[in-house]
Design an enzyme around this catalytic site. Structure first.
Site, PDB file in Angstrom:
ATOM      1  N   THR A  74      31.188  -8.740  56.264  1.00 25.17           N
ATOM      2  CA  THR A  74      30.436  -7.979  55.267  1.00 25.17           C
ATOM      3  C   THR A  74      29.777  -6.760  55.903  1.00 25.17           C
ATOM      4  O   THR A  74      29.822  -5.651  55.356  1.00 25.17           O
ATOM      5  CB  THR A  74      29.379  -8.869  54.598  1.00 25.17           C
ATOM      6  OG1 THR A  74      30.038  -9.895  53.863  1.00 25.17           O
ATOM      7  CG2 THR A  74      28.490  -8.073  53.652  1.00 25.17           C
ATOM      8  N   SER A 199      37.384 -10.223  59.278  1.00 23.61           N
ATOM      9  CA  SER A 199      36.325 -11.216  59.475  1.00 23.61           C
ATOM     10  C   SER A 199      36.889 -12.431  60.200  1.00 23.61           C
ATOM     11  O   SER A 199      37.848 -13.038  59.736  1.00 23.61           O
ATOM     12  CB  SER A 199      35.752 -11.623  58.116  1.00 23.61           C
ATOM     13  OG  SER A 199      34.682 -12.528  58.259  1.00 23.61           O
ATOM     14  N   ALA A 200      36.285 -12.781  61.332  1.00 16.94           N
ATOM     15  CA  ALA A 200      36.869 -13.790  62.222  1.00 16.94           C
ATOM     16  C   ALA A 200      36.996 -15.171  61.591  1.00 16.94           C
ATOM     17  O   ALA A 200      37.948 -15.898  61.870  1.00 16.94           O
ATOM     18  CB  ALA A 200      36.057 -13.880  63.514  1.00 16.94           C
ATOM     19  N   CYS A 325      31.731 -17.527  37.450  1.00 18.19           N
ATOM     20  CA  CYS A 325      31.197 -17.869  36.141  1.00 18.19           C
ATOM     21  C   CYS A 325      30.601 -19.270  36.190  1.00 18.19           C
ATOM     22  O   CYS A 325      31.243 -20.274  35.895  1.00 18.19           O
ATOM     23  CB  CYS A 325      32.313 -17.803  35.088  1.00 18.19           C
ATOM     24  SG  CYS A 325      31.723 -18.002  33.409  1.00 18.19           S
TER      25      CYS A 325
END
Length: 383
Positions: A74, A199-200, A325
């Site tokens: 991120t 991302s690892a 949702c």
């Protein structure tokens, strides 16, 4: 998960690769010092960091000095977007992105818009594939500073036409950022991008390690306060033992990627066909052919997605939903919404190197019972 648990959520986090465990323990013993210092322990840490960077670069097919390690995927995505926009501020303030980007990219876009910039989402078709004509028109528009396109959908597995999108960007003189979190270590990377992130923990490395690749010649400026670490691209000391483990795991999964992709794609094909045949009123979403090998998503009509996930968990199956949702958010998945497909009763199944045919068989045998029971509770029968 217990002994009988079946983990089917590798798209969120793959189980640690055995090589990652070994490398992490070794690096904890030998890589705890600050690699920026000059004494013996620090030089050893620096050697480990340089080796991890070189191995990662080799696997990705880039130069070591183009690779930086961040605190997460991120963080890398935020830096890619905001840094790419900052580096091109003289060219404009418009960010073009697909409507199915990861939320990390959309959150960075939101920050950019809040600061006075603008963002242009480009639609996808019902399979989740980018509208290339709309993309080409958008990136050729005035004041476009950066374009962002995910390599393949993290929710439905559809592989995006990155190479074609990159050609449109090149024609318009716009750099392309690619979020390759679901692709790295699994499938060959596309060409034509200027910035890439991964991302690892998606490939069996430890969590808390992101990779940011900025190609030479790309106008990119760190959105963070000045820091001398990682070529000034991301601040702070890296988690060196985790970085070493991530690099070791990436090298290992890349070596077995072709064979694993073939094995998992066959299992996913079986899931796609069996679910469609055994569960009434179900929609298997995403491109049936041009897709990631390990991921499949389907939506079950007349079933609450959160209830379905909990019911499967009680039977020992760990899956996730491509939809957010839930009772806490009441917001459908932006990816499924953009595709125009059913987002209720949504299940994402994603496989890993430890997934067995027996586990898939068990899941496919029990899923129809679980769905039927939930529909009966809701008063829905005779389907």
């Amino acid at each position: 998960m217990g002994v009988t648990g079946v983990y089917l959520d590798a798209a969120t986090a793959a189980p640690p690769h055995p090589v990652a465990r070994e490398a992490l323990l070794a690096a904890l013993a030998d890589g705890w010092a600050d690699p920026a210092r000059l004494y013996t322990q620090a030089r050893r840490a620096r050697q480990l960091l340089d080796a991890a960077r070189a191995a990662t670069a080799e696997t990705l097919g880039v130069r070591p000095d183009e690779v930086s390690f961040t605190a997460s995927g991120t963080t890398a995505a935020h830096a890619a977007v905001l840094g790419g926009l900052a580096g091109r501020r003289r060219s404009g303030t418009v960010l073009v992105h697909s409507a199915v980007e990861h939320s990390a990219v959309l959150h960075a876009a939101g920050r950019h818009v809040a600061a006075g910039g603008s963002a242009v989402p480009v639609p996808v078709d019902r399979l989740g594939r980018l509208d290339l004509d709309a993309w080409s028109a958008a990136v050729a528009g005035p004041g476009v500073a950066l374009a962002a396109l995910i390599s393949a959908s993290h929710e439905v597995g559809t592989v995006q036409p990155v190479a074609a999108a990159a050609r449109a960007c090149a024609d318009a003189g716009v750099p392309l950022y690619v979020d390759a979190a679901q692709s790295v270590g699994r499938v060959p990377l596309p060409d034509g991008w200027s910035v890439l992130t991964a991302s690892a923990h998606k490939w069996g490395g430890p969590p808390g390690v992101g990779v940011l690749v900025v190609r030479k010649g790309t106008r990119w400026e760190s959105p963070y306060p000045e820091d001398e670490r990682e070529s000034g691209r991301t601040p702070g000391v890296v988690n060196l033992p985790a970085v070493v483990a991530a690099a070791a795991a990436l090298r290992a999964v890349a070596a077995e990627a072709t064979a694993e992709a073939a094995r998992l794609a066959a299992l996913v094909d079986r899931i796609r066909s069996t679910v469609a045949a055994t569960v009434p009123d179900v929609e298997v979403v995403g491109d049936p052919v041009d897709r990631l090998p390990h991921l499949v998503t389907f939506s079950c009509l007349y079933v609450d997605g959160e209830a379905l996930l909990h019911a499967l968990d009680r039977r020992g199956f760990a899956v996730s939903s491509g939809s957010s949702c839930t009772s806490s958010t009441l917001r459908p998945s932006h990816v499924l919404e953009a595709m125009g497909v059913l987002s209720h009763g949504n299940v994402r199944v994603s496989l890993h190197r430890g997934t067995t045919e027996a586990e898939v068989t068990r899941f496919l045998a029990e899923l129809p019972e679980v769905v039927a029971a939930l529909r009966a509770e809701a008063g829905v029968t005779d389907l």
